[in-house]
Design a protein around this motif. Structure first.
Motif, PDB file in Angstrom:
ATOM      1  N   SER A 155       0.836  -1.242  -0.066  1.00 33.63           N
ATOM      2  CA  SER A 155       0.008   0.074  -0.022  1.00 33.63           C
ATOM      3  C   SER A 155       0.791   1.187   0.050  1.00 33.63           C
ATOM      4  O   SER A 155       1.547   1.243   0.863  1.00 33.63           O
ATOM      5  CB  SER A 155      -0.921  -0.119   1.165  1.00 33.63           C
ATOM      6  OG  SER A 155      -1.371   1.265   1.436  1.00 33.63           O
ATOM      7  N   ASN A 156       0.820   1.898  -1.173  1.00 31.60           N
ATOM      8  CA  ASN A 156       1.699   3.101  -1.162  1.00 31.60           C
ATOM      9  C   ASN A 156       0.911   4.244  -1.358  1.00 31.60           C
ATOM     10  O   ASN A 156       0.022   4.399  -2.101  1.00 31.60           O
ATOM     11  CB  ASN A 156       2.612   2.936  -2.696  1.00 31.60           C
ATOM     12  CG  ASN A 156       3.770   2.107  -2.327  1.00 31.60           C
ATOM     13  OD1 ASN A 156       4.000   1.466  -1.219  1.00 31.60           O
ATOM     14  ND2 ASN A 156       4.555   1.650  -3.515  1.00 31.60           N
ATOM     15  N   VAL A 157       0.990   5.258  -0.448  1.00 32.15           N
ATOM     16  CA  VAL A 157       0.229   6.503  -0.424  1.00 32.15           C
ATOM     17  C   VAL A 157       0.886   7.459  -0.352  1.00 32.15           C
ATOM     18  O   VAL A 157       2.003   7.730   0.250  1.00 32.15           O
ATOM     19  CB  VAL A 157      -0.682   6.611   1.082  1.00 32.15           C
ATOM     20  CG1 VAL A 157      -1.510   7.662   1.096  1.00 32.15           C
ATOM     21  CG2 VAL A 157      -1.481   5.183   1.240  1.00 32.15           C
ATOM     22  N   ASN A 158       0.670   8.510  -1.311  1.00 33.34           N
ATOM     23  CA  ASN A 158       1.347   9.859  -1.448  1.00 33.34           C
ATOM     24  C   ASN A 158       0.231  10.779  -1.020  1.00 33.34           C
ATOM     25  O   ASN A 158      -0.740  10.781  -1.458  1.00 33.34           O
ATOM     26  CB  ASN A 158       1.895  10.153  -2.815  1.00 33.34           C
ATOM     27  CG  ASN A 158       3.013   9.258  -3.316  1.00 33.34           C
ATOM     28  OD1 ASN A 158       2.964   8.156  -2.941  1.00 33.34           O
ATOM     29  ND2 ASN A 158       3.934   9.916  -3.648  1.00 33.34           N
ATOM     30  N   VAL A 159       0.482  11.751  -0.048  1.00 39.13           N
ATOM     31  CA  VAL A 159      -0.061  12.890   0.449  1.00 39.13           C
ATOM     32  C   VAL A 159       0.568  14.074   0.288  1.00 39.13           C
ATOM     33  O   VAL A 159       1.481  14.339   0.474  1.00 39.13           O
ATOM     34  CB  VAL A 159      -0.610  12.646   2.059  1.00 39.13           C
ATOM     35  CG1 VAL A 159      -1.480  13.441   2.301  1.00 39.13           C
ATOM     36  CG2 VAL A 159      -0.870  10.989   2.047  1.00 39.13           C
ATOM     37  N   ASN A 160      -0.267  15.197  -0.250  1.00 34.68           N
ATOM     38  CA  ASN A 160       0.079  16.609  -0.216  1.00 34.68           C
ATOM     39  C   ASN A 160      -0.429  17.168   0.958  1.00 34.68           C
ATOM     40  O   ASN A 160      -1.639  17.217   1.196  1.00 34.68           O
ATOM     41  CB  ASN A 160      -0.444  17.270  -1.657  1.00 34.68           C
ATOM     42  CG  ASN A 160       0.453  17.218  -2.540  1.00 34.68           C
ATOM     43  OD1 ASN A 160       1.395  16.895  -2.466  1.00 34.68           O
ATOM     44  ND2 ASN A 160      -0.137  17.920  -3.551  1.00 34.68           N
ATOM     45  N   ILE A 161       0.390  17.197   2.040  1.00 34.78           N
ATOM     46  CA  ILE A 161       0.029  17.436   3.196  1.00 34.78           C
ATOM     47  C   ILE A 161      -0.532  19.040   3.249  1.00 34.78           C
ATOM     48  O   ILE A 161      -1.564  19.281   3.639  1.00 34.78           O
ATOM     49  CB  ILE A 161       1.097  17.547   4.257  1.00 34.78           C
ATOM     50  CG1 ILE A 161       1.387  15.927   4.278  1.00 34.78           C
ATOM     51  CG2 ILE A 161       0.559  17.661   5.764  1.00 34.78           C
ATOM     52  CD1 ILE A 161       2.564  15.494   5.002  1.00 34.78           C
ATOM     53  N   THR A 162       0.432  19.851   2.979  1.00 34.75           N
ATOM     54  CA  THR A 162       0.257  21.114   2.497  1.00 34.75           C
ATOM     55  C   THR A 162       0.887  21.615   1.492  1.00 34.75           C
ATOM     56  O   THR A 162       1.967  20.980   0.922  1.00 34.75           O
ATOM     57  CB  THR A 162       0.511  22.178   3.876  1.00 34.75           C
ATOM     58  OG1 THR A 162       1.937  21.974   3.923  1.00 34.75           O
ATOM     59  CG2 THR A 162      -0.410  21.908   5.012  1.00 34.75           C
ATOM     60  N   LYS A 163       0.935  22.758   1.148  1.00 35.37           N
ATOM     61  CA  LYS A 163       1.829  23.362  -0.059  1.00 35.37           C
ATOM     62  C   LYS A 163       2.993  23.170   0.299  1.00 35.37           C
ATOM     63  O   LYS A 163       3.824  23.642   1.473  1.00 35.37           O
ATOM     64  CB  LYS A 163       1.412  24.780  -0.320  1.00 35.37           C
ATOM     65  CG  LYS A 163       2.061  25.437  -1.388  1.00 35.37           C
ATOM     66  CD  LYS A 163       1.289  25.075  -2.744  1.00 35.37           C
ATOM     67  CE  LYS A 163       1.979  25.253  -4.014  1.00 35.37           C
ATOM     68  NZ  LYS A 163       1.387  24.446  -5.114  1.00 35.37           N
ATOM     69  N   GLY A 164       3.816  22.493  -0.607  1.00 35.69           N
ATOM     70  CA  GLY A 164       5.260  22.405  -0.382  1.00 35.69           C
ATOM     71  C   GLY A 164       5.748  21.496   0.747  1.00 35.69           C
ATOM     72  O   GLY A 164       6.948  21.089   0.812  1.00 35.69           O
ATOM     73  N   LEU A 165       4.776  20.689   1.196  1.00 34.61           N
ATOM     74  CA  LEU A 165       5.039  19.596   2.154  1.00 34.61           C
ATOM     75  C   LEU A 165       4.412  18.220   1.465  1.00 34.61           C
ATOM     76  O   LEU A 165       3.028  18.315   1.682  1.00 34.61           O
ATOM     77  CB  LEU A 165       4.531  19.905   3.639  1.00 34.61           C
ATOM     78  CG  LEU A 165       4.934  18.874   4.615  1.00 34.61           C
ATOM     79  CD1 LEU A 165       6.497  18.818   4.636  1.00 34.61           C
ATOM     80  CD2 LEU A 165       4.233  19.362   6.067  1.00 34.61           C
ATOM     81  N   ARG A 166       5.092  17.408   1.373  1.00 37.44           N
ATOM     82  CA  ARG A 166       4.317  15.947   0.724  1.00 37.44           C
ATOM     83  C   ARG A 166       4.937  14.874   1.521  1.00 37.44           C
ATOM     84  O   ARG A 166       6.144  14.887   2.178  1.00 37.44           O
ATOM     85  CB  ARG A 166       4.927  15.789  -0.545  1.00 37.44           C
ATOM     86  CG  ARG A 166       4.533  16.809  -1.549  1.00 37.44           C
ATOM     87  CD  ARG A 166       5.117  16.825  -2.981  1.00 37.44           C
ATOM     88  NE  ARG A 166       6.768  16.952  -2.911  1.00 37.44           N
ATOM     89  CZ  ARG A 166       7.396  18.193  -2.955  1.00 37.44           C
ATOM     90  NH1 ARG A 166       6.519  19.404  -2.738  1.00 37.44           N
ATOM     91  NH2 ARG A 166       8.539  18.306  -2.744  1.00 37.44           N
ATOM     92  N   GLY A 167       4.182  14.055   1.656  1.00 40.26           N
ATOM     93  CA  GLY A 167       4.343  12.836   2.475  1.00 40.26           C
ATOM     94  C   GLY A 167       4.094  11.487   1.631  1.00 40.26           C
ATOM     95  O   GLY A 167       3.112  11.550   0.873  1.00 40.26           O
TER      96      GLY A 167
END
Lengths: 628, 1073
Positions: free
Chosen positions: B381-393
């Motif tokens: 399970s690979n999840v990519n999240v845009n947490i806020t602008k400029g911060l990705r997880g």
């Protein structure tokens, strides 16, 4: 701000899972100080020494060495006595193993030297007695190891100290010492061991050396030195190594060594006795001697089923062996196969068997087992004869079936037993020889216990080894790696034999002592006593009978310098039973063992060649032994 | 002191990087005015967003990449031309009109694309800019081969990756592989290879893993595989010397409508053995046996050798009155199933992208009982999240669990006895299936393959990986990004080993009774439990910027810390209640109770590293890269704890030079790049705390007073100076593309020199010192070779096709080799290794077969025993030294051992309308094997033979005396039974082969039909693995290992009795919703 929180949380998580120090020690390493400061650690140190002691036990192979691990622990039939004709078996002849296996255990000697040099400085941690006991054991083991070297190579370098790894390369090139000097060194180490160890009274630890084991082994070593001095001066191969004393001992020193052997053997007297716990049945008594712990045992190697190292990456010699599986045949065991069988030549040391009538015809027997009647109990306890029973199953040993048999045994042997073994062809065949499944008129051509020429797995001499075979075990427990009976490396009977032989060689007043020693052995064996006119051959023959299949005969014929005569284009004999259908009787024919292996001993084999690789590393080891 | 050095060096490098990082602050200020940011979004023709696409100004080369939603923001003023490029898609140019948000749809192209993004160590690079010898396998090229092991699926696809599948035993994953021969095993003092080749370092999603983990991946979770073969691997420092395989898993993409793509695929295979030895029948066996008895010279002398089997006995079998047993057929079946299921989901929205994979594999064995079988579950399970602008997880969670069941009999013994048991024996006593018959060594294959009888072994593995990633664009500095990664890995091996005792029977015809004999006793159950935990933390700063419209700079500094701990225990009890648990043992049977721990499984290891890389290129013409790694491991002595591994790579892209463009039009010479790399790499795998002094416990012990006492044994004189071996790698290469990818290729030449290969310096240390030495950095070697790749891609009308061939050649030579002084010149010639090629096979040169007694009588070279026992058909060898005797002195180098020197692969693919076909040919040459045991000679261990030995020299009349010169002979391949087996160059066979590794024909159902039922795609296919093999080898598959070197790990070939390789026929389908 929230962003910063995210980052902070994640960073904290990352860091929590990290931050390990780089200074990690490997698991399972004990420091030098701890090894000699703690009694259990010294015990473990001693266990390592004993694990590597070159004991020629059940799993020793004369061409492969001391077999640790499961790879070698099942091939018990690769026995020393299968190269010298006491048994015939897996070797093609004497030459298969006569030149050894490159034995060079100086790493083990170093381990002992480390203890001898370091333990005294840690002595305050233990009682003085305890320290002396360990040092005594160390001297014993060092002497034991050097004896294993000297009997193979003659003179070898004597290393008494712990060689510094940073020493100059030149100083590492240790030269050979003279054979005589090595024997004297061995004697002095056994003396040290004797002096240091405490009298154990009645409690002799099994599997470790004790005070009286030292003189027992000293008597063996000194006897070897004495006979080499006496007989090696007459029968030798000349060469540089001999001229320089690296091999050979001056004849003049023979008596000194014999006296040392005699004195050492006498020192043991009173501390061990011949086993008689199974009396009055002398046969059973002799069988049990090798299976029950008793006060004849002087030094043992013990085995256990639960040795964790047997199959591991660093195997040792404590795991079970396979004597039961590989000395008798498959029908009495659960696995494995026999490959080495006592020769008729060995059996005849006890006298010719009554298988031929005065008129030359083979004696008829109603049962195979009848042959055993009246034979010496010790012989019957050493060898399984046709008709003997193990675990309820008889050794139904048979070479073939005669329809009829007329004439003498000698004639039949001259005819070369030529009848084909085909059970299907023709009615005129008189003799059937066959494989284990062949049946003629409802009768097995050979028994399930042999004799077979189809493969190596059933007797080819008519006999099987009985010594050490544990009759108490169920067949299903007699698979490979399931035997744990101890190997008796030194027992009091040998001390008496050493003493008798040394006394005979010394002659004079000692002769009476020799006779009494031999007769103690004979009485226990159930054999008639020897008489005052006995010769050195009587003593030697007694030794061969008593110590059969104990890895002794091979070394004995070497030190007596008789091997080149005894094994001169020699074929070994078998005693094979046949069934005569017309008479419903058995006969036994003494004939060449069916594989007709030839045994030869070259004179240069009285010493093994120094390991080739070591010669390449240390030019000071030259000259190599004569003839190599 | 050493630490200071490290920090000094690290600080120095960081300072340089900081300077570079700080520059753009001022640079930005000076640009000012004009351009304004505008946004864009890039999708493919299916509407899926393209993350990581490159967006740049045409003239300045200043660019950025799209985020996970395919979106970007770039400063541009009206009239600017921006160029958008992405792997596998045609480049798009867009003229900025001003103020608008653009949406660009890219169209895929096939063939080489210079804008492909390639995964390299700790980052990615555009293919055009790659300077190292790096090969890539994409997902679609990987999965075309259908196999249970990902390693086998790579075979033939990567030049320089040498792969030899040893066995197809389910769950054994027995495949040896290395890169360019770099992992070659180390020779011992006698020149014999010891141990197995070391596989390359395997990195899956940034985390070092084992080759078993790679083999056990679900192929459909893999996005691409990069193979780093030269100094480009140096960034992995002390573990990189054997090259690096980087595996990247798939990520979710964003769908225009936020919807998930769901793909279900199934592959059903049927396996069959590629080559399984065929034993003789009873009549043939008896014929050979009689011949052998006659051939036995000793019997001939006495002239009395009776035939073991008479004509009438043979007639019983020939007439069918008695049945002969084919032990191989008694235990094997013609076909065995293997099935893979896979469920993929991927998709997402602006915030979250998701990729989910669930795979299941089950593989049966070709044993009738199917007692060896394997199954595996994979999930990811690979999840990519845009947490806020400029911060990705990103959170990557994956794992597998597998189970191998096997009977409690070593597989090699099953094959050994199936090949050599005599055909006149029957599997069951009196043919009564209740009573399995007693066979020699208690080895009845019918029983051995039956877990119900011998006991079942269960090997379970569980592996879990959880990874958290965080990327943060540091505000204020364009192109500067901070990254953090933490990975937690946990694996368990949980084994149950049940040894059951059982009865074997003989039947007594006379009394009509079955005699039972209990074997395989005692019954025991053993449990083994191994755990291993790995954590890995990475913190990094990444920078990418273009200066002055021409100078492109990428930088990276990274700190990494890993911790690895392993533990294990095992326990054994008697097996008494029939339950495979310890509690069910009989407490009374303490004799068989053991508890233990595998010290090799006790691990406690910390590593710390600082990694840096700087890439520079000027207008894409002049390229340079520098990387370093400073590695520390608790494995090394404090004196040698830190190691510095630098590498430099340079390249010149001639095709971008204006003068070149004027000479040859860019649409002819699309790309031409020459490149070179040099680096220092390490290999620490042979090291094992040899700098520590003291004693090992528990060591071999002795039984004292009836109980076992473990020993301690000295670790040997510590060597504080012992360190990793050093590997210096040079690589030079050229890449070219002609006619926009119609023809492309690359060529590489490499030299790899190793020094300080750990070796015990006993060869010159007299044994009398008794010193147990530690290893020292003594030996060296040199490997060199070439690699060549050529591709051709073209579309003719509706047929699109690709041809891609690759070739790798690699040869190893010893450098200095610590050895004992030779005893003679001959000894020096024969045994010295220093400066010699490694893996040399010595042997006699084959001369021929004697064809008649007159030839034998006239032959004046003594082949042994004065040629007294030679018969027609016997082999003879060349008397190299002309001394009239064939002995060891006539041996010469005849071949090279082990993995092949030349490996090649050829991929052919074509598609036409809805049909597609792909073929992978894979092969090797300069490759030799020797048969062992049963394959080498008939009647081994005085048992049976294989069918090929019927083709032999024999007397025309079986009853004729073969020693009579007048006897008429019939010729054959082999000498007569009982004659010496082949030796030297007759025994060592040329195993050159080429096989159809993969053939797949697929058909995609027309979309018109599918649309109506809500299905996007259905593709069905048929496939075969190892369909056909072209080789001169007979009677064995060329990859099936034969005889190993003396002292070489016997398990590599297990006497030649490894479970054979397989061929599979598959049918499958993939459905996308």
């Amino acid at each position: 701000m929230q962003k910063i929180n995210y980052i902070a949380v994640i960073l904290v998580v990352c860091l929590l899972g990290s931050c390990h120090k780089l200074d990690l020690a490997p698991v399972g390493v004990i420091s030098d100080e701890n090894v000699f400061s703690n009694a259990n650690a010294v015990k473990a140190y001693m266990a390592d020494i004993y694990a590597n002691l070159p004991i020629e036990d059940f799993v020793y192979e004369p061409n492969q060495g001391f077999m640790a691990g499961n790879g070698g622990r099942w091939q018990c039939f690769y026995h020393t006595d299968a190269i010298d004709g006491e048994m015939v078996g897996p070797f093609g002849g004497t030459g298969d193993a006569a030149q050894g296996f490159g034995f060079w255990p100086y790493d083990k000697i170093r381990v002992i030297n480390v203890l001898i040099s370091k333990l005294p400085s840690y002595a305050s941690n233990f009682t003085a007695d305890q320290v002396n006991e360990w040092l005594g054991e160390a001297y014993f083991c060092r002497a034991y190891t050097y004896f294993a070297l000297v009997k193979r190579y003659g003179g070898v370098p004597i290393v008494r100290t712990v060689i510094d790894p940073n020493a100059s390369a030149a100083s590492l090139l240790v030269p050979r010492d003279k054979e005589e000097d090595v024997y004297n060194f061995i004697a002095s180490d056994f003396d040290s061991a004797y002096a240091l160890m405490k009298d154990p009274g009645n409690s002799v630890p099994q599997g470790t050396a004790s005070k009286y084991a030292a003189p027992a082994y000293k008597s063996r070593a000194m006897l070897y030195a004495g006979t080499i001095a006496r007989y090696g001066s007459a029968n030798y191969v000349d060469g540089d190594a001999r001229a320089k004393g690296f091999v050979g001992i001056p004849a003049a020193d023979a008596n000194t060594f014999f006296q040392a052997a005699y004195d050492a053997a006498k020192l043991v007297e009173g501390h061990f006795t011949l086993y008689t716990g199974g009396y009055p049945d002398k046969q059973q008594n002799y069988v049990d001697l090798f299976l029950k712990p008793n006060n004849e045992d002087i030094f043992l190697r013990q085995y256990t089923q639960s040795d964790p190292n047997t199959g591991g990456p660093t195997p040792d010699n404590g795991g079970p062996h396979s004597w039961d599986a590989t000395m008798t045949c498959r029908i009495m065991t659960a696995d494995g196969l026999s490959r080495a069988y006592p020769s008729e030549d060995f059996v005849e040391r006890f006298g010719a068997l009554p298988i031929v009538n005065p008129d030359g015809t083979p004696t008829r027997f109603s049962n195979r087992a009848d042959l055993m009647q009246g034979l010496e109990p010790r012989l019957l306890a050493t060898v399984y004869f046709p008709g003997a029973v193990l675990r309820g199953i008889p050794f139904d040993v048979q070479r073939g079936i005669y329809k009829t048999f007329t004439g003498s045994a000698a004639q039949e042997l001259q005819n070369n037993l030529t009848s084909p073994n085909d059970v299907q062809n023709g009615a005129n065949i008189n003799l059937w020889l066959g494989d284990i499944n062949a049946v003629v008129n409802g009768l097995d051509v050979i028994g399930r216990a042999g004799v077979s020429t189809n493969g190596d797995d059933l007797t080819r001499t008519g006999f099987y080894v009985r010594k050490y075979v544990d009759y108490n075990k169920a067949a299903s427990s007699c698979g490979l790696y399931q035997s744990t009976q101890s190997y008796i490396d030194m027992r009091y009977a040998e001390v008496l034999l050493n003493r008798a032989e040394a006394a005979m060689e010394l002659g004079g007043a000692a002769l009476a002592d020799a006779l009494s020693d031999i007769n103690q052995i004979r009485d226990r064996a159930g054999a008639p006593p020897a008489t005052a006119g006995m010769t050195i051959d009587t003593v030697r023959n007694e030794r061969c009978k008593e110590l059969a299949f104990e890895h002794q005969y091979w070394w004995d014929i070497r030190r007596w310098r008789t091997a080149d005569q005894v094994l001169n284009n020699r074929n070994m004999y078998a005693m094979l039973p046949y069934y005569i259908t017309s008479e419903n009787k058995y006969i036994f024919l003494k004939q060449l063992e069916p594989f007709k292996r030839t045994y030869n001993f070259q004179k240069n084999w009285y010493y093994e060649p120094l390991p080739g690789g070591e010669l390449g590393k240390n030019s000071h080891l030259f000259p190599n032994n004569p003839g190599y | 002191m050493k630490k200071l050095n490290f920090f000094g060096r690290a600080a120095w490098l960081s300072a340089i990087l900081c300077l570079i990082l700080l520059r753009p602050l001022s640079a930005q200020k000076t640009e000012g005015g004009g351009p304004s940011p505008f946004k864009g979004k890039i999708t493919n023709d299916k509407g899926e967003p393209l993350a990581g696409a490159s967006v740049r100004h045409k003239n300045s080369n200043k660019g950025i990449t799209t985020d996970t939603y395919g979106e970007f923001t770039i400063s541009a003023k009206p009239g600017d031309i921006i160029v958008i490029s992405f792997i596998g898609y045609a480049e798009v140019s867009h003229v900025v009109a001003g103020g608008e948000n653009i949406h660009v749809t890219m169209k895929p192209v096939s063939g080489a694309n210079l804008n492909d993004v390639i995964v390299v160590g700790y980052g990615t690079q555009k293919k055009a800019n790659v300077l190292g010898a790096v090969s890539v396998v994409k997902a679609e090229d990987l999965v075309v081969t259908k196999n249970e092991s990902v390693v086998n699926m790579l075979s033939g696809k990567v030049p320089g990756l040498r792969i030899q599948q040893m066995s197809s035993e389910p769950g054994s994953f027995n495949t040896q592989f290395d890169i360019r021969g770099f992992g070659s095993a180390i020779n011992d003092a006698s020149g014999n290879v010891t141990g197995n080749p070391t596989p390359p370092l395997i990195i899956i999603d940034g985390v070092p893993r084992g080759s078993g983990d790679l083999a056990r991946m679900d192929p459909s979770e893999i996005d691409n595989v990069s193979v780093l073969k030269d100094a480009s691997a140096a960034i992995y420092g002390v573990k990189a010397a054997n090259g690096v395989i980087l595996v990247t898993t798939k990520r979710g993409g964003r769908n225009a409508n936020g919807k998930f793509n769901i793909t279900y695929s199934v592959n059903q295979s049927w396996q069959q053995f590629l080559d399984v030895p065929d034993p003789v029948n009873a009549v043939q066996y008896m014929e050979l046996w009689n011949e052998n008895a006659q051939r036995n010279f000793g019997n001939n002398v006495t002239g009395t050798a009776p035939k073991a089997y008479s004509d009438s006995t043979i007639a019983l079998y020939a007439s069918g009155k008695l049945h002969s047993t084919n032990w191989m057929k008694a235990i094997t079946r013609p076909l065995a199933p293997e099935t893979q299921h896979n469920l993929n989901m991927s998709g997402g929205n602006d915030k979250v992208n998701y990729f989910f994979d669930l795979g299941y594999l089950t593989q049966g064995s070709l044993f009738k009982t199917n007692s060896i079988n394997y199954n595996r579950w994979n999930f990811r399970s690979n999840v990519n999240v845009n947490i806020t602008k400029g911060l990705r997880g990103a959170a990557l969670v994956s794992g597998y669990t597998d189970t191998k069941n096997a009977p409690n009999s070593a597989v090699w013994t099953i094959f050994k006895y199936a090949e050599n048991l005599v055909p006149t024996d029957q599997p069951y006593a009196n043919n009564n299936p209740k009573y399995p018959s007693l066979e020699p060594d208690n080895a009845n294959p019918v029983v051995m393959t039956n877990s119900d009888i011998v006991g079942q072994n269960i090997y379970k593995n569980k592996n879990f990986q959880g990874q958290l990633n965080l990327e943060y664009d540091i505000p204020g500095i364009t192109g500067l990004m901070a990254k953090a990664m933490y990975n937690y890995g946990y694996s368990v091996a949980d084994n149950t080993i049940v040894n059951k005792s059982f009865n074997l029977y003989t039947y007594d015809q006379g009394t009509q009774t079955y005699n039972a004999t209990l074997v395989h006793s005692p019954s025991t159950v053993q449990r083994q439990y191994y755990t291993n935990t790995n954590t890995l933390m990475q913190l990094s700063l990444n920078y990418r910027h273009q200066f002055g419209g021409a100078h492109n700079v990428t930088g990276l500094v990274l700190y990494e810390e890993g911790y690895n701990t392993g533990d294990n225990f095992q326990a054994q009890e008697s097996f008494s209640l029939g339950l495979p648990y310890l509690f069910a043992g009989n407490a009374g049977d303490a004799n068989y109770r053991t508890v233990g721990q595998d010290k090799n499984g006790l691990v406690n290891l910390v590593t710390r590293s600082v990694v840096g890389r700087l890439d520079y290129d000027y207008r894409g013409r002049y390229l340079a890269e520098f990387s370093f790694r400073e590695d520390a491991s608790s494995k090394f002595s404090p004196l040698k704890r830190w190691g510095f591994f630098p590498a430099g790579l340079i390249g010149w892209r001639l095709s971008n030079e204006p003068f070149m463009e004027s000479l040859i039009a860019p649409n002819v010479l699309t790309n031409l790049k020459i490149r070179a790399s040099y680096g220092l790499l390490g290999d620490d795998q042979a090291l094992n705390y040899q700098w520590i002094s003291g004693y090992n416990y528990p060591g071999p012990g002795a039984v004292i007073n009836g109980s076992y006492v473990s020993g301690v044994n000295a670790l040997g004189v510590p060597n504080l100076a012992l360190t990793w071996m050093q590997s210096k790698t040079f690589n030079a290469g050229v890449d070219f593309d002609l006619f926009n990818g119609l023809i492309g290729g690359s060529f590489d030449y490499f030299i790899r020199k190793r020094t300080g290969i750990p070796f015990f310096p006993t060869a010159q240390l007299p044994g009398t010192s008794g010193i147990q030495v530690s290893q020292a950095n003594l030996n060296g070697d040199k490997t060199n070779g070439i690699e060549l790749v050529l591709t051709h891609h073209h579309i003719i009308r509706k047929v699109s096709y690709t041809i891609s061939g690759n070739l790798g050649v690699s040869r190893i030579k010893h450098g200095y080799f610590e050895e004992t002084r030779a005893a003679s010149q001959y000894d020096q010639y024969k045994n010295s290794l220093t400066d010699r090629y490694s893996n040399i096979w010595w042997g006699y040169l084959y001369g021929g077969q004697f064809s008649s007694y007159s030839q034998i009588y006239g032959y004046n070279i003594n082949t042994g025993a004065g040629n007294q026992s030679v018969v027609p058909g016997d082999y003879y060898y060349q008397d190299i030294n002309h001394d009239g005797v064939i002995d060891a002195k006539d041996q010469v180098p005849i071949a090279t051992r082990d993995l092949p020197i030349v490996n090649f692969g050829l991929t052919l693919g074509a598609s036409w309308n809805n049909f597609d076909i792909s073929v992978l040919l894979q092969g090797a040459t300069d490759y030799h094997v020797q048969f062992a045991e049963q394959l080498a000679a008939p009647l081994q261990y005085q048992r049976s033979a294989l069918i090929e030995f019927m083709n032999r020299w024999h007397t025309a009349d079986p009853n004729a005396n073969m020693f009579d010169p007048n006897t008429v002979w019939v010729s054959g391949n082999y000498p007569t039974t009982g004659s010496p087996a082949a030796d030297g160059s007759k025994a060592v066979q040329n195993a050159t082969y080429m096989r159809i590794k993969t053939l797949e024909i697929g058909y995609a159902l027309p979309k018109k039909l599918l649309g109506k039922i809500g299905i996007q795609n259905i593709r069905i296919y048929i496939n075969s693995y190892n369909l056909a093999t072209l080789t001169g080898m007979k009677y064995s598959d060329p990859e099936h290992p034969g005889q190993v070197n003396n002292n070489q790990d016997w398990n590599i070939s297990q006497g030649g009795y490894l479970y054979p390789l397989n061929r599979t026929f598959s049918a499958g389908a993939a459905v996308s919703f």
